[in-house]
Design an enzyme around this catalytic site. Structure first.
Site, mmCIF file in Angstrom:
data_model
loop_
_atom_site.group_PDB
_atom_site.id
_atom_site.type_symbol
_atom_site.label_atom_id
_atom_site.label_comp_id
_atom_site.label_asym_id
_atom_site.label_seq_id
_atom_site.Cartn_x
_atom_site.Cartn_y
_atom_site.Cartn_z
ATOM 1 C CG LEU A 16 -1.919 1.178 1.276
ATOM 2 C CD1 LEU A 16 -2.787 1.249 0.026
ATOM 3 C CD2 LEU A 16 -2.791 1.076 2.516
ATOM 4 C CB SER A 43 2.749 -7.103 5.166
ATOM 5 O OG SER A 43 3.897 -7.865 5.432
ATOM 6 C CB ALA A 45 -2.193 -8.282 -0.316
ATOM 7 C CD1 TRP A 46 -1.034 -11.520 2.020
ATOM 8 C CD2 TRP A 46 0.223 -12.576 3.536
ATOM 9 N NE1 TRP A 46 -0.285 -12.456 1.352
ATOM 10 C CE2 TRP A 46 0.496 -13.116 2.260
ATOM 11 C CE3 TRP A 46 0.904 -13.081 4.649
ATOM 12 C CZ2 TRP A 46 1.415 -14.141 2.064
ATOM 13 C CZ3 TRP A 46 1.817 -14.108 4.455
ATOM 14 C CH2 TRP A 46 2.074 -14.629 3.180
ATOM 15 C CD GLN A 48 -6.636 -12.217 8.958
ATOM 16 O OE1 GLN A 48 -7.018 -12.219 10.121
ATOM 17 N NE2 GLN A 48 -6.269 -13.329 8.338
ATOM 18 N N GLY A 49 -7.424 -6.772 9.801
ATOM 19 C CA GLY A 49 -8.261 -5.941 10.653
ATOM 20 C C GLY A 49 -8.885 -4.758 9.943
ATOM 21 C CD GLU A 115 -8.389 -4.291 14.937
ATOM 22 O OE1 GLU A 115 -7.189 -3.966 15.029
ATOM 23 O OE2 GLU A 115 -8.869 -4.793 13.902
ATOM 24 C CG HIS A 231 -1.159 -10.759 15.375
ATOM 25 N ND1 HIS A 231 -2.098 -11.576 15.984
ATOM 26 C CD2 HIS A 231 -1.854 -9.731 14.835
ATOM 27 C CE1 HIS A 231 -3.289 -11.057 15.815
ATOM 28 N NE2 HIS A 231 -3.185 -9.938 15.119
ATOM 29 N NE ARG A 277 -2.309 -6.267 17.114
ATOM 30 C CZ ARG A 277 -2.262 -6.021 15.816
ATOM 31 N NH1 ARG A 277 -1.118 -5.704 15.244
ATOM 32 N NH2 ARG A 277 -3.359 -6.093 15.090
ATOM 33 C CG HIS A 336 1.536 -8.961 12.838
ATOM 34 N ND1 HIS A 336 0.948 -9.631 11.785
ATOM 35 C CD2 HIS A 336 0.758 -7.858 13.049
ATOM 36 C CE1 HIS A 336 -0.133 -8.988 11.383
ATOM 37 N NE2 HIS A 336 -0.265 -7.900 12.128
ATOM 38 N NE ARG A 371 1.421 -2.530 13.517
ATOM 39 C CZ ARG A 371 0.291 -3.175 13.264
ATOM 40 N NH1 ARG A 371 -0.822 -2.489 13.022
ATOM 41 N NH2 ARG A 371 0.248 -4.490 13.260
#
Length: 507
Positions: A16, A43, A45-46, A48-49, A115, A231, A277, A336, A371
């Site tokens: 992105l 990453s 494209a992977w 999720q949140g 989250e 993660h 996290r 992650h 993060r």
């Protein structure tokens, strides 16, 4: 070696951040280079949140910035966090205009998830866990339609070109087995993180920190490389990379249990499953180390709705023989996200003239030591656009690059040895003995195989983790659990050369 003169901006990486930078550089000509096909090997494209942004009536950028600062454990650059939060809503709206199909409420507003460590439900999502892929598909279509962008896949970054003053003047890439020099007015690195340096990771395995390593080898300032986010809920079905069970599941009410069926997070933090996290990752690590195992139980929270609400998680589980509608999901912490990276200003400028960085390979200061969930896609969009716009304005220096040797690649067997050692010694729990052992291994691998960018990236993580004798955010030292004064790490490769590493660690 073939040399190509590009009269414009070179962007390396098609996640992105890279795609956004390419679009923002218009009308300058952009050569977008990526080793993998579009929407693969990144990453973004992977993810999720989704994307965190203050879009709701009961939210505000000030609240988002405050949550970002709090999650970062004392090391967030507050000015940069405010900038990120203030520009966040417009970034999400811009992606929606490009066609990103964010979930909407009945009233047409953005549907948002809660989250961990957010004080509001502010994560814009797509079909529960489809945000990254859906956003990337929309931006990819825009890039392919943009007349000023030339996309070249199968081009792997091998070196940065510099002139006699140190200014970055282009790149060396490998394509079809041949090395090609490409000179340009400016270079934007959007090469992703370091997950491929770890044996257990949720990111594409090819992301071994090459952009970070090459920038360090060129003399760029590096920030906070010791801070790696793990993660907590990678799906433990023996895959490399490990599939991810998005944090949004816990936001929807899924709970963590051990092999005895006991909910254990309350013993580790008052916020239980919605703790930061790093806390959740260490708790799961502790349960697993104690032999009790760890499982994400979404049977009550999601149950029969799994295929529709979280299709990516459902597909991953089913492919591993787990039906999350009726079974708890076995989980484990996995590398992650890298909070550290190449130091940049608010326009993506690094300390090397002509070189910009954006996305996970950059260190803007917005993530600190830990993060905040779903700030990564937002950072990629906001600072990717800023880097592209700034690179567009870069004047042609008119100087010739000095030809420098292309660093070697780390052989596959040696890389696997490094990955195992990184997970063991620079993972969720660290100590001086393990980190010193890791640095020694990196020395050995470098002596055997030469200085590769992957080894440089690993050295940055290990040496700075050894030097930080405290526990903060994603960096937890079992032998130094107490906090010290909050100080960011800023180093060059010269600071952590083998001869200087012990001195640096002792200071």
């Amino acid at each position: 070696m073939t040399r190509i003169r590009h009269d414009g901006v070179v962007v390396v990486g098609a996640g992105l951040a890279g795609l956004t930078a390419a679009l923002a550089a218009a009308p300058a000509k952009v050569l977008l280079l990526t080793g993998a096909p579009l929407n693969q090997g990144c990453s973004s494209a992977w993810a999720q949140g989704g994307m965190a942004a203050a879009l709701a009536a009961d939210d505000a950028p000030e609240l988002h910035a405050a949550d970002t600062v709090a999650a970062g454990a004392g090391l967030v650059d507050e000015t940069m966090a405010r900038l990120l939060a203030e520009e966040g809503p417009a970034a999400v709206e811009a992606l929606a205009e490009l066609g990103a199909p964010f979930d909407r409420t009945a009233e047409g507003e953005f549907a948002q998830s809660l989250e961990a460590a957010h004080s509001r439900a502010r994560v814009a999502r797509v079909r529960g866990d489809q945000a990254g892929r859906a956003i990337m598909e929309a931006v990819t279509v825009a890039v392919l339609a943009a007349r000023h962008v030339d996309v070249r896949t199968g081009a792997t970054l091998r070196a940065l070109l510099q002139d006699a003053t140190g200014r970055v003047r282009g790149v060396v890439v490998e394509q079809n087995g041949r090395l090609v020099e490409i000179t340009a007015k400016a270079v934007v690195l959007a090469t992703g993180g370091v997950g491929g340096l770890y044996a257990v990771t949720t990111t594409p395995a090819e992301l071994t920190g090459d952009g970070l390593g090459l920038a360090a080898m060129a003399g760029a300032l590096i920030g906070d490389p010791e801070f790696v986010q793990f993660h907590p809920t990678a799906i433990d079905i023996g895959r490399d990379p490990a599939p991810l069970a998005t944090e949004a599941l816990r936001g929807e009410g899924a709970v963590l249990i051990n092999g005895d069926g006991e909910r254990f997070m309350g013993r580790y933090h008052a916020d239980a499953e919605l703790a930061p996290r790093d806390v959740v990752a260490r708790a799961i690590h502790a349960e697993r180390e104690a032999g009790r195992g760890a499982f994400l139980d979404a049977r009550q929270a999601v149950g029969s709705h799994f295929p529709d609400e979280f299709p990516a998680v459902f597909a991953a589980c089913m492919s591993g023989g787990i039906d999350p509608r009726v079974q708890p999901i076995p989980v484990a912490p996995a590398c992650h996200y890298h909070m550290g990276g190449i130091v940049t200003d608010e326009h993506g400028r690094t300390t090397l003239p002509g070189l910009y960085a954006a996305g996970e390979c950059a260190s803007t200061g917005v993530h600190g030591a830990n993060r905040l969930a779903s700030n990564s896609l937002l950072e990629a969009a906001v600072f990717g656009a800023r880097a592209g716009a700034a690179a567009r304005a870069e004047a042609d220096a008119g100087t010739k690059p000095v030809r420098t040797p292309v660093p070697p690649k780390l052989p596959a067997e040696a890389l696997q040895t490094l990955r195992n050692a990184m997970s063991r010694d620079a993972g969720v729990i660290r100590d001086a003995q393990g980190l010193a052992r890791l640095v020694a291994l990196i020395d050995e691998l470098e002596a055997l195989h030469g200085r590769s960018p992957a080894l440089v990236a690993a050295r940055l993580v290990a040496a700075c983790a050894l030097a930080r004798t405290e526990s903060r955010g994603g960096h937890y030292r079992a032998d130094a659990p107490a906090l010290q004064a909050p100080v960011r790490t800023f180093v060059t490769l010269a600071d952590i050369e083998p001869a200087a590493a012990l001195k640096y660690a002792a200071e």
